[in-house]
Design a protein around this motif. Structure first.
Motif, PDB file in Angstrom:
ATOM      1  N   ILE A  35      11.382  51.084  59.727  1.00 33.22           N
ATOM      2  CA  ILE A  35       9.973  51.090  59.316  1.00 33.22           C
ATOM      3  C   ILE A  35       9.860  51.160  57.809  1.00 33.22           C
ATOM      4  O   ILE A  35       9.107  50.394  57.173  1.00 33.22           O
ATOM      5  CB  ILE A  35       9.229  52.275  59.977  1.00 33.22           C
ATOM      6  CG1 ILE A  35       9.094  52.007  61.478  1.00 33.22           C
ATOM      7  CG2 ILE A  35       7.843  52.456  59.341  1.00 33.22           C
ATOM      8  CD1 ILE A  35       8.478  53.141  62.235  1.00 33.22           C
ATOM      9  N   SER A  36      10.656  52.085  57.230  1.00 37.00           N
ATOM     10  CA  SER A  36      10.532  52.236  55.771  1.00 37.00           C
ATOM     11  C   SER A  36      10.989  50.965  55.062  1.00 37.00           C
ATOM     12  O   SER A  36      10.437  50.586  54.018  1.00 37.00           O
ATOM     13  CB  SER A  36      11.319  53.453  55.286  1.00 37.00           C
ATOM     14  OG  SER A  36      12.688  53.225  55.507  1.00 37.00           O
ATOM     15  N   GLU A  37      11.955  50.275  55.687  1.00 40.19           N
ATOM     16  CA  GLU A  37      12.369  48.998  55.083  1.00 40.19           C
ATOM     17  C   GLU A  37      11.244  47.982  55.129  1.00 40.19           C
ATOM     18  O   GLU A  37      10.959  47.279  54.147  1.00 40.19           O
ATOM     19  CB  GLU A  37      13.581  48.443  55.822  1.00 40.19           C
ATOM     20  CG  GLU A  37      14.910  48.944  55.250  1.00 40.19           C
ATOM     21  CD  GLU A  37      16.073  48.644  56.180  1.00 40.19           C
ATOM     22  OE1 GLU A  37      15.909  47.788  57.084  1.00 40.19           O
ATOM     23  OE2 GLU A  37      17.124  49.274  55.993  1.00 40.19           O
ATOM     24  N   ILE A  38      10.564  47.911  56.291  1.00 38.69           N
ATOM     25  CA  ILE A  38       9.467  46.956  56.438  1.00 38.69           C
ATOM     26  C   ILE A  38       8.346  47.281  55.459  1.00 38.69           C
ATOM     27  O   ILE A  38       7.820  46.403  54.737  1.00 38.69           O
ATOM     28  CB  ILE A  38       8.934  46.978  57.894  1.00 38.69           C
ATOM     29  CG1 ILE A  38      10.005  46.402  58.824  1.00 38.69           C
ATOM     30  CG2 ILE A  38       7.645  46.174  58.017  1.00 38.69           C
ATOM     31  CD1 ILE A  38       9.728  46.650  60.277  1.00 38.69           C
ATOM     32  N   VAL A  39       7.985  48.591  55.425  1.00 40.56           N
ATOM     33  CA  VAL A  39       6.915  49.010  54.520  1.00 40.56           C
ATOM     34  C   VAL A  39       7.284  48.693  53.070  1.00 40.56           C
ATOM     35  O   VAL A  39       6.477  48.146  52.304  1.00 40.56           O
ATOM     36  CB  VAL A  39       6.629  50.526  54.710  1.00 40.56           C
ATOM     37  CG1 VAL A  39       5.645  51.010  53.647  1.00 40.56           C
ATOM     38  CG2 VAL A  39       6.067  50.776  56.088  1.00 40.56           C
ATOM     39  N   GLY A  40       8.546  49.014  52.745  1.00 39.36           N
ATOM     40  CA  GLY A  40       9.005  48.756  51.374  1.00 39.36           C
ATOM     41  C   GLY A  40       8.952  47.268  51.048  1.00 39.36           C
ATOM     42  O   GLY A  40       8.493  46.865  49.980  1.00 39.36           O
ATOM     43  N   GLY A  41       9.357  46.450  52.066  1.00 38.71           N
ATOM     44  CA  GLY A  41       9.342  45.010  51.872  1.00 38.71           C
ATOM     45  C   GLY A  41       7.928  44.498  51.662  1.00 38.71           C
ATOM     46  O   GLY A  41       7.660  43.696  50.754  1.00 38.71           O
ATOM     47  N   ALA A  42       6.983  45.016  52.510  1.00 40.10           N
ATOM     48  CA  ALA A  42       5.590  44.584  52.416  1.00 40.10           C
ATOM     49  C   ALA A  42       5.013  44.942  51.057  1.00 40.10           C
ATOM     50  O   ALA A  42       4.287  44.151  50.431  1.00 40.10           O
ATOM     51  CB  ALA A  42       4.780  45.235  53.544  1.00 40.10           C
ATOM     52  N   ALA A  43       5.360  46.163  50.608  1.00 42.57           N
ATOM     53  CA  ALA A  43       4.837  46.615  49.315  1.00 42.57           C
ATOM     54  C   ALA A  43       5.355  45.721  48.183  1.00 42.57           C
ATOM     55  O   ALA A  43       4.649  45.406  47.232  1.00 42.57           O
ATOM     56  CB  ALA A  43       5.240  48.075  49.081  1.00 42.57           C
TER      57      ALA A  43
END
Lengths: 141, 287
Positions: free
Chosen positions: B277-285
């Protein structure tokens, strides 16, 4: 009650018969014996053969024994049956066998060592094989 | 991800082990009952024997059988060692062997030789490694030991006593107290402890066919045999009880291990999800 006698047939491994009977017929070492109530106290060796007990209701029961000992008291008959055929030379053979077994158990020392060695070698070979397989997998990747 | 997969594999293997230990536990539980029945069934024989021997000894005080005579000087002692054929029964055999070795050492200090008769494969395996004289052995008695299998071994030591090669004879086995407790026990077989001196109430005697001496000999031999046989049965019951307890604790340990592994697995799984999740969120950001 006066016309019956208590009879126990036991062997070292189990109780075979127990109850009131009117007559017990066994083959003693010195001849056939019929034991009726109030028989005189008697001790004798039994030879292999049949034991017949007459039950108060008129029935009969037969047991086969491979020898044993008989004890008679006025109101109790006890047949101490052997579980196996017994004879001096048979016992001797059994004793010899037990001695041999002991020697074998001790001689197995070398056999045991060989097995342990073989197992160790097998374990080594297995380890080598699995290492090879792992290597092959990594190479494929 | 790979670590959680590894944990799953471990859990599976522990579960399989637990299946085996559970099964062994239940098998032993049912076998205890059977072994106890066997023990019960063999008692009347020994009891009757003892009665008759007591009577014979009273009726013929002038005749002393070799088995009842105490040898004054003890130079050599014999041990009939009853152990199990199979392992996985906790410390049952080892406890007994340890006590036996202590006894052997004591005899050795007194300059007394020790010779043994071993019954059961585990005893054979143990004494193979030691420098103990083994005069006879019996193995593979199975679930229903037969007296027949013991006769030979017992004859060896009885003959030894008769010839004066042995001065004492003991039998050692695990006494079955109850399912939880089995006690290593050492009983003296020869010389036979004198029968109790209660006064004889009856003053009659048997008719003997053929004669009292040879009958007494036969009775005593059978009596010793039945004592050893009973020791074997008792040891069998102890074996099953000990195995049941050992397997039960093994199953419990396996259950604990599975619980712990499951916790570790859940944590690993959650960590992996959080990371994703944190990877996805980080990627989106970043986009």
């Amino acid at each position: 009650m006066a016309s019956t006698i208590h009879c126990d047939i036991v062997s070292a491994e189990s109780e075979i018969f127990s109850g009131e009977v009117t007559l017990v017929v066994v083959s003693g070492e010195l001849g056939e014996l019929g034991i009726a109530p109030r028989h005189a106290p008697l001790l004798t060796r039994l030879s292999p053969g049949q034991v017949r007990v007459n039950l108060p209701d008129g029935g009969e029961e037969f047991y086969y024994i491979s020898g044993g000992l008989l004890e008679v008291q006025p109101h109790v008959v006890t047949v101490l049956s052997d579980t196996a055929a017994r004879a001096g030379d048979l016992d001797e053979a059994a004793a010899l066998k037990a001695k041999e077994e002991a020697e074998k158990a001790l001689a197995d020392r070398s056999a045991g060592m060989e097995v342990a060695q073989a197992q160790a070698q097998l374990a080594q070979a297995m380890a080598q094989l699995s290492a090879l397989q792992r290597l092959r997998k990594q190479l494929k990747r | 991800m790979s670590s959680s997969k590894e944990i799953v594999g471990k859990i599976k293997s522990v579960q399989n082990t637990r299946k085996v230990t559970r099964a062994l536990e239940m098998v032993s539980a049912s076998k205890i009952r059977k072994a106890q029945d066997l023990m019960q069934a063999s008692r009347p024989y020994a009891r009757m024997m003892k009665q008759v021997i007591g009577h014979l000894a009273h009726a013929n005080p002038e005749f002393r059988h070799p088995f009842t005579i105490e040898h004054e000087e003890v130079r050599r002692v014999g041990y009939v060692i009853v152990a199990t054929d199979r392992g996985l029964c906790g410390g049952l055999n080892n406890n007994m062997f340890r006590r036996l070795l202590g006894e052997f050492r004591q005899w050795e200090e007194q300059g007394v030789e020790v010779t043994t008769v071993i019954i059961g494969r585990k005893a054979a395996q143990f004494f193979r490694r030691l420098k103990v004289h083994v005069s006879a052995a019996t193995q593979d008695l199975g679930e229903k030991p037969r007296l027949e299998d013991l006769i030979g071994s017992i004859k060896v030591v009885l003959d030894g006593y008769r010839n004066g090669d042995l001065d004492r004879l003991f039998v050692c086995y695990n006494h079955f107290v109850n399912t939880m407790t089995q006690r290593p026990t050492f009983d003296q077989l020869l010389p036979l402890p004198p029968t109790s001196d209660e006064p004889m109430l009856q003053n009659w005697d048997y008719l003997y066919e053929p004669d009292a001496e040879s009958l007494l000999d036969e009775f005593l031999t059978r009596y010793i045999e039945s004592l050893v046989y009973q020791a074997t049965l008792e040891n069998l019951a102890s074996e099953h009880a000990a195995r049941m307890v050992a397997m039960k604790s093994a199953s419990d340990n396996a259950s604990n291990l599975i619980d712990e592994l499951r916790l570790v697995y859940n944590k690993a799984r959650q960590a992996a999800i959080t990371q994703e999740i944190s990877e996805i969120v980080g990627g989106a950001a970043a986009v």
